[in-house]
Design a protein around this motif. Structure first.
Motif, PDB file in Angstrom:
ATOM      1  N   ASP A 109       0.827  -1.203   0.000  1.00  0.00           N
ATOM      2  CA  ASP A 109       0.000   0.000   0.000  1.00  0.00           C
ATOM      3  C   ASP A 109       0.864   1.257   0.000  1.00  0.00           C
ATOM      4  O   ASP A 109       0.557   2.225  -0.706  1.00  0.00           O
ATOM      5  N   VAL A 134      -6.233  -4.750 -10.971  1.00  0.00           N
ATOM      6  CA  VAL A 134      -6.416  -3.893  -9.807  1.00  0.00           C
ATOM      7  C   VAL A 134      -7.325  -2.729 -10.175  1.00  0.00           C
ATOM      8  O   VAL A 134      -7.210  -2.148 -11.257  1.00  0.00           O
ATOM      9  N   GLY A 136      -8.661   1.018  -8.676  1.00  0.00           N
ATOM     10  CA  GLY A 136      -8.306   2.013  -7.676  1.00  0.00           C
ATOM     11  C   GLY A 136      -8.992   3.342  -7.912  1.00  0.00           C
ATOM     12  O   GLY A 136      -9.434   3.647  -9.019  1.00  0.00           O
ATOM     13  N   TRP A 145      -7.657   0.899  -3.200  1.00  0.00           N
ATOM     14  CA  TRP A 145      -7.473  -0.071  -4.272  1.00  0.00           C
ATOM     15  C   TRP A 145      -7.856  -1.475  -3.824  1.00  0.00           C
ATOM     16  O   TRP A 145      -7.806  -1.805  -2.642  1.00  0.00           O
ATOM     17  N   LYS A 146      -8.248  -2.270  -4.816  1.00  0.00           N
ATOM     18  CA  LYS A 146      -8.575  -3.675  -4.593  1.00  0.00           C
ATOM     19  C   LYS A 146      -8.016  -4.507  -5.747  1.00  0.00           C
ATOM     20  O   LYS A 146      -8.217  -4.177  -6.920  1.00  0.00           O
ATOM     21  N   GLN A 147      -7.342  -5.574  -5.384  1.00  0.00           N
ATOM     22  CA  GLN A 147      -6.810  -6.517  -6.373  1.00  0.00           C
ATOM     23  C   GLN A 147      -7.832  -7.622  -6.592  1.00  0.00           C
ATOM     24  O   GLN A 147      -8.390  -8.154  -5.632  1.00  0.00           O
ATOM     25  N   ILE A 148      -8.080  -7.939  -7.852  1.00  0.00           N
ATOM     26  CA  ILE A 148      -9.089  -8.932  -8.214  1.00  0.00           C
ATOM     27  C   ILE A 148      -8.451  -9.934  -9.190  1.00  0.00           C
ATOM     28  O   ILE A 148      -7.816  -9.517 -10.169  1.00  0.00           O
ATOM     29  N   GLN A 197     -15.409 -10.151 -12.120  1.00  0.00           N
ATOM     30  CA  GLN A 197     -15.462 -10.806 -10.817  1.00  0.00           C
ATOM     31  C   GLN A 197     -16.153 -12.157 -10.895  1.00  0.00           C
ATOM     32  O   GLN A 197     -15.829 -13.066 -10.129  1.00  0.00           O
TER      33      GLN A 197
END
Length: 290
Positions: A109, A134, A136, A145-148, A197
């Protein structure tokens, strides 16, 4: 020897403008050689400095001004000014150089916050740091942010042999959108994210090609988008989009159909470089070799 490996990145994926990014398997390799009296970076790229004014070294010294100078060697598969995150890769390499030599112990981060501040927006730097896909947003100066995990697929990168500066590519964008158009553009990005997703690349591909934020305006600068999209549809691809600010055009396709698309594009678009890539799941890493 110690190597810092940074993946290329492909931003936007159509409607995820300045927010979506994915790491792909083309790499910048920064080798840390022996200490030296002054910073020097060896490379074969035209127009880039070899001294401390190089972006990689500048970035490292911004984080850790007292680093001992080293001789560095850079090799890169990431072409400059082509929409594959070349400047982001350099910034991330510089952060990792400072983190390694300066023993800063930065978290992922912290690296993303620093890189986003230097780069100006997070879409390319996030996946270069943590890998994969990602999402963000910069809210009040902080990047959330989120990693998928990106569904299994290949990315066919088609790179015209001409540069396009981000400033020029952004100059054709409108200053504002009408409210109904902005709502529709946002909804397209929302469906794209939901489809990814759920592993639904068929729907995701349709949304990639329905962008209203930037591709309709940039297509005048990069006509290869229309030509490649037609070819890709005929070869059973999921979707084709403009990578970042261009000029690279990226096609997402199932692995069993990818080789045929690559061969066809090489034959029909001989003025372009073509790479068959996959999603890089690791992001930046340190590799020690004998």
């Amino acid at each position: 020897m110690t190597h810092i490996i940074v993946p290329a990145t492909s931003a936007n994926l159509g409607p995820g403008f300045d927010s979506f990014g994915v790491a792909v398997s083309l790499y910048l390799d920064l080798e840390i050689l022996q200490p030296a009296s002054e910073w020097i970076i060896t490379h074969e790229l035209d127009g880039l400095p070899h001294d401390r004014s190089n972006l990689i070294i500048q970035t490292a010294l911004e984080l850790a001004p007292n680093l001992e100078p080293h001789h560095l060697k850079m090799t890169s598969e990431v072409p400059p000014a082509r929409g594959l995150g070349s400047s982001s890769a350099a910034i991330v390499a510089g952060i990792e150089l400072a983190n390694f030599l300066g023993k800063l112990n930065l978290t992922a981060d912290e690296k993303i916050q620093i890189a986003s501040r230097i780069e100006g927006h997070p879409d390319n730097v996030m996946p270069a740091i943590v890998g994969d896909f990602v999402v963000g947003a910069n809210v009040a100066g902080q990047v959330f942010w989120k990693q998928i995990p990106f569904p299994d697929a290949c990315f066919v990168s088609v790179i015209p042999k001409r540069e396009l500066k981000t400033t020029e590519s952004r100059s054709v964008l409108p200053k504002e959108l009408l409210f109904p158009e902005a709502v529709q553009a946002s909804s397209i990005a929302n469906v794209l994210l939901s489809a990814l997703q759920q592993g639904d690349l068929t729907t995701a591909g349709k949304m990639m090609e329905a962008d209203l934020f930037h591709e309709p305006y940039r297509a005048t600068l990069i006509p290869e988008v229309v030509q490649l999209r037609k070819i890709a549809h005929e070869e059973k691809a999921y979707g084709t989009y403009l990578s970042g600010a261009g000029t690279t055009v990226m096609t997402v396709i199932a692995s069993e159909y990818a080789p045929a698309l690559v061969e066809r594009v090489k034959n029909e678009m001989p003025d372009c470089l073509v790479h068959l890539t996959k999603v890089d799941k690791q992001g930046v890493r340190i590799v020690k070799a004998d």
